[in-house]
Design a protein around this motif. Sequence first.
Motif, PDB file in Angstrom:
ATOM      1  N   LYS A 186      -7.318 -18.362   2.805  1.00  0.00           N
ATOM      2  CA  LYS A 186      -8.342 -18.426   1.756  1.00  0.00           C
ATOM      3  C   LYS A 186      -8.973 -19.809   1.690  1.00  0.00           C
ATOM      4  O   LYS A 186     -10.188 -19.942   1.525  1.00  0.00           O
ATOM      5  CB  LYS A 186      -7.714 -18.073   0.401  1.00  0.00           C
ATOM      6  N   ALA A 187      -8.134 -20.835   1.844  1.00  0.00           N
ATOM      7  CA  ALA A 187      -8.652 -22.202   1.774  1.00  0.00           C
ATOM      8  C   ALA A 187      -9.589 -22.506   2.938  1.00  0.00           C
ATOM      9  O   ALA A 187     -10.566 -23.247   2.785  1.00  0.00           O
ATOM     10  CB  ALA A 187      -7.496 -23.195   1.753  1.00  0.00           C
ATOM     11  N   LYS A 188      -9.320 -21.924   4.110  1.00  0.00           N
ATOM     12  CA  LYS A 188     -10.157 -22.184   5.279  1.00  0.00           C
ATOM     13  C   LYS A 188     -11.579 -21.691   5.076  1.00  0.00           C
ATOM     14  O   LYS A 188     -12.528 -22.199   5.682  1.00  0.00           O
ATOM     15  CB  LYS A 188      -9.529 -21.524   6.502  1.00  0.00           C
ATOM     16  N   GLU A 189     -11.736 -20.690   4.210  1.00  0.00           N
ATOM     17  CA  GLU A 189     -13.071 -20.160   3.928  1.00  0.00           C
ATOM     18  C   GLU A 189     -13.730 -20.829   2.730  1.00  0.00           C
ATOM     19  O   GLU A 189     -14.957 -20.848   2.631  1.00  0.00           O
ATOM     20  CB  GLU A 189     -12.985 -18.651   3.685  1.00  0.00           C
ATOM     21  N   GLU A 190     -12.934 -21.391   1.829  1.00  0.00           N
ATOM     22  CA  GLU A 190     -13.489 -21.879   0.564  1.00  0.00           C
ATOM     23  C   GLU A 190     -13.374 -23.387   0.371  1.00  0.00           C
ATOM     24  O   GLU A 190     -14.087 -23.940  -0.473  1.00  0.00           O
ATOM     25  CB  GLU A 190     -12.795 -21.174  -0.618  1.00  0.00           C
ATOM     26  N   GLN A 191     -12.501 -24.052   1.111  1.00  0.00           N
ATOM     27  CA  GLN A 191     -12.337 -25.483   0.908  1.00  0.00           C
ATOM     28  C   GLN A 191     -13.589 -26.240   1.330  1.00  0.00           C
ATOM     29  O   GLN A 191     -14.163 -26.012   2.400  1.00  0.00           O
ATOM     30  CB  GLN A 191     -11.129 -26.000   1.689  1.00  0.00           C
ATOM     31  N   THR A 192     -14.020 -27.159   0.485  1.00  0.00           N
ATOM     32  CA  THR A 192     -15.257 -27.894   0.725  1.00  0.00           C
ATOM     33  C   THR A 192     -15.162 -28.762   1.970  1.00  0.00           C
ATOM     34  O   THR A 192     -16.155 -28.945   2.682  1.00  0.00           O
ATOM     35  CB  THR A 192     -15.581 -28.767  -0.494  1.00  0.00           C
ATOM     36  N   GLU A 206     -14.964 -34.695 -16.628  1.00  0.00           N
ATOM     37  CA  GLU A 206     -16.420 -34.605 -16.755  1.00  0.00           C
ATOM     38  C   GLU A 206     -17.052 -35.997 -16.829  1.00  0.00           C
ATOM     39  O   GLU A 206     -18.094 -36.248 -16.230  1.00  0.00           O
ATOM     40  CB  GLU A 206     -16.780 -33.789 -18.003  1.00  0.00           C
ATOM     41  N   TYR A 207     -16.404 -36.914 -17.556  1.00  0.00           N
ATOM     42  CA  TYR A 207     -16.931 -38.281 -17.658  1.00  0.00           C
ATOM     43  C   TYR A 207     -16.895 -38.970 -16.305  1.00  0.00           C
ATOM     44  O   TYR A 207     -17.839 -39.672 -15.925  1.00  0.00           O
ATOM     45  CB  TYR A 207     -16.122 -39.072 -18.685  1.00  0.00           C
ATOM     46  N   ALA A 208     -15.805 -38.768 -15.563  1.00  0.00           N
ATOM     47  CA  ALA A 208     -15.690 -39.381 -14.238  1.00  0.00           C
ATOM     48  C   ALA A 208     -16.758 -38.851 -13.287  1.00  0.00           C
ATOM     49  O   ALA A 208     -17.355 -39.611 -12.518  1.00  0.00           O
ATOM     50  CB  ALA A 208     -14.292 -39.125 -13.670  1.00  0.00           C
ATOM     51  N   LEU A 209     -17.027 -37.565 -13.358  1.00  0.00           N
ATOM     52  CA  LEU A 209     -18.024 -36.977 -12.470  1.00  0.00           C
ATOM     53  C   LEU A 209     -19.427 -37.464 -12.800  1.00  0.00           C
ATOM     54  O   LEU A 209     -20.282 -37.562 -11.920  1.00  0.00           O
ATOM     55  CB  LEU A 209     -17.975 -35.445 -12.555  1.00  0.00           C
ATOM     56  N   GLU A 210     -19.665 -37.779 -14.063  1.00  0.00           N
ATOM     57  CA  GLU A 210     -20.997 -38.222 -14.475  1.00  0.00           C
ATOM     58  C   GLU A 210     -21.231 -39.702 -14.198  1.00  0.00           C
ATOM     59  O   GLU A 210     -22.380 -40.120 -14.028  1.00  0.00           O
ATOM     60  CB  GLU A 210     -21.208 -37.955 -15.972  1.00  0.00           C
ATOM     61  N   ASN A 211     -20.166 -40.507 -14.135  1.00  0.00           N
ATOM     62  CA  ASN A 211     -20.334 -41.955 -14.069  1.00  0.00           C
ATOM     63  C   ASN A 211     -19.787 -42.590 -12.799  1.00  0.00           C
ATOM     64  O   ASN A 211     -19.882 -43.809 -12.645  1.00  0.00           O
ATOM     65  CB  ASN A 211     -19.657 -42.613 -15.282  1.00  0.00           C
ATOM     66  N   GLU A 219     -14.239 -33.067  -6.185  1.00  0.00           N
ATOM     67  CA  GLU A 219     -12.895 -32.486  -6.180  1.00  0.00           C
ATOM     68  C   GLU A 219     -11.832 -33.571  -6.037  1.00  0.00           C
ATOM     69  O   GLU A 219     -10.789 -33.534  -6.709  1.00  0.00           O
ATOM     70  CB  GLU A 219     -12.780 -31.477  -5.034  1.00  0.00           C
ATOM     71  N   ASP A 220     -12.075 -34.557  -5.165  1.00  0.00           N
ATOM     72  CA  ASP A 220     -11.113 -35.643  -4.995  1.00  0.00           C
ATOM     73  C   ASP A 220     -10.968 -36.452  -6.278  1.00  0.00           C
ATOM     74  O   ASP A 220      -9.854 -36.830  -6.666  1.00  0.00           O
ATOM     75  CB  ASP A 220     -11.559 -36.558  -3.854  1.00  0.00           C
ATOM     76  N   ILE A 221     -12.092 -36.706  -6.939  1.00  0.00           N
ATOM     77  CA  ILE A 221     -12.038 -37.470  -8.190  1.00  0.00           C
ATOM     78  C   ILE A 221     -11.297 -36.683  -9.265  1.00  0.00           C
ATOM     79  O   ILE A 221     -10.502 -37.245 -10.031  1.00  0.00           O
ATOM     80  CB  ILE A 221     -13.464 -37.828  -8.647  1.00  0.00           C
ATOM     81  N   ALA A 222     -11.531 -35.371  -9.333  1.00  0.00           N
ATOM     82  CA  ALA A 222     -10.832 -34.540 -10.318  1.00  0.00           C
ATOM     83  C   ALA A 222      -9.330 -34.575 -10.098  1.00  0.00           C
ATOM     84  O   ALA A 222      -8.547 -34.663 -11.056  1.00  0.00           O
ATOM     85  CB  ALA A 222     -11.357 -33.103 -10.256  1.00  0.00           C
ATOM     86  N   LEU A 223      -8.899 -34.527  -8.847  1.00  0.00           N
ATOM     87  CA  LEU A 223      -7.463 -34.601  -8.553  1.00  0.00           C
ATOM     88  C   LEU A 223      -6.887 -35.956  -8.956  1.00  0.00           C
ATOM     89  O   LEU A 223      -5.802 -36.034  -9.537  1.00  0.00           O
ATOM     90  CB  LEU A 223      -7.228 -34.357  -7.063  1.00  0.00           C
TER      91      LEU A 223
END
Length: 462
Positions: free
Chosen positions: A252-258, A34-39, A136-140
């Motif tokens: 499933k990923a083909k329909e949902e992956q960003t 969460e901190y990474a996504l905010e900053n 998503e990349d940052i979370a990984l």
Amino acid sequence: MRSKITALFLLFFTLFSTLSQAQVKKWTLQECVEYALENNISIKRSELDMKLSEIDKKGAYGNFLPRANFSASHSWNIGLVVNPVTNTTQNATSEYTNGGLSTSIDIYNGLRNQRNLRRAKLNILAGQYNIKKMQEDIALNVANAYLQILFNRENLRVQNQQLTTDLIQQERSKQLLEGGLIPPGDLLDVEATVAADRQKIIEAENQLLISRLSLAQLLQIEDFRNFDVADEEYNKEESEVLLQTPEAIYNKAKEEQTVIKVARANLEVAMQDVLVAKSSYQPTLSGFYSLNSSVSHNDVTNFSNDPVTGEPIVSYSNPAPFWNQVSDNKGHSFGLQLSIPILNGFSVRNSVERAKVAVERSRLTLEEQELGLERNIYTAYTDAIGALKAYDASVSAAKARSQSLEYAQQRYDVGLINIFDFNQAQTLSVSAQSSVIRAKYDFIFKVKVLEFYFGIPIIQQQ
């Protein structure tokens, strides 16, 4: 009395140490992400791009509104001039005020406004997908760095336990040497093993510090020395995603992956650009209206003839009041304007062709992203299955090495093997424990990657 003072001092020291340790924040994986996504700077930059897209959308809405402008001017003329109000020639310093209001509106322009608005909305959607993909990349990356800290911390714990065991063995060897049960070389080997253990602890501490530094830099936290993560327990559990086939995960990923949604949105934007470019082939029709007036601030020259002599008589009078002139001199103009493109140097045609090339490029990008996603999913699935097998094998090997070490301890205690053989069994046991830790966190991360492709988030949004 002295004993009471000493007790109070120890109590104060204990409380101070506890408060000092409490000041060091222990970050959970949820808090780190969460901190990474905010900053994160890249996310902030993308959010600014989103604001520009919102402004473009407002501009697209504004194209539907009529355009209105007010203009005014005030001028001084010195010399021979023609009074625009009286249409007479005079040699004087004249002063005039002109003003007008004009408005126009597009009646038909080849649906360009509608298509530009549609494009602006698609561009906003693509920007939202881009931000989500970046998150998503940052979370990984944060999850990987976080698990690396936990691995290094657990590895340091194993090395400290080994040092404790070897120190006990060192004290026991000293006693055996004093009793004449072992040669001096055995004690030297044990001391060398203890020294090697201390070196391994230093290396493990450095690795832990470096991993903390890496995560702190990823979070853009400057005080990395006081940065630490919580002792979250991640057990090796078979995720439900391992029960799926790679084909099911890919579908499933083909329909949902960003990343696929971004490519599709960019393709739709490119296709809309073709329609916008084709709009220039069609005629445009607009309506206009304008209101103008002028005011003279000069004295009015009047010419007449003398009724007796017939000679010309020149007389002057003050100009008419300002608002009277505005009303008397006003004029209206309105109409329609039609523009039909006939020949424009192939500029419209070239714009359409360039837009079509961009569509094909976006279509190839979408196909490339789908192929890359399929390849990544099959690779991630194979890696996860391989990591699970490696973990099970490392657990079995560590168990066998532990039993072998116990057996070597028994044989060493009765003098059946020397210290070199015992140290070798001990080293193999420690190495097996480290392999278990490494395999465990490697499996956890690879499963998280596979879950991410299956649509399971890295962290649960609150």
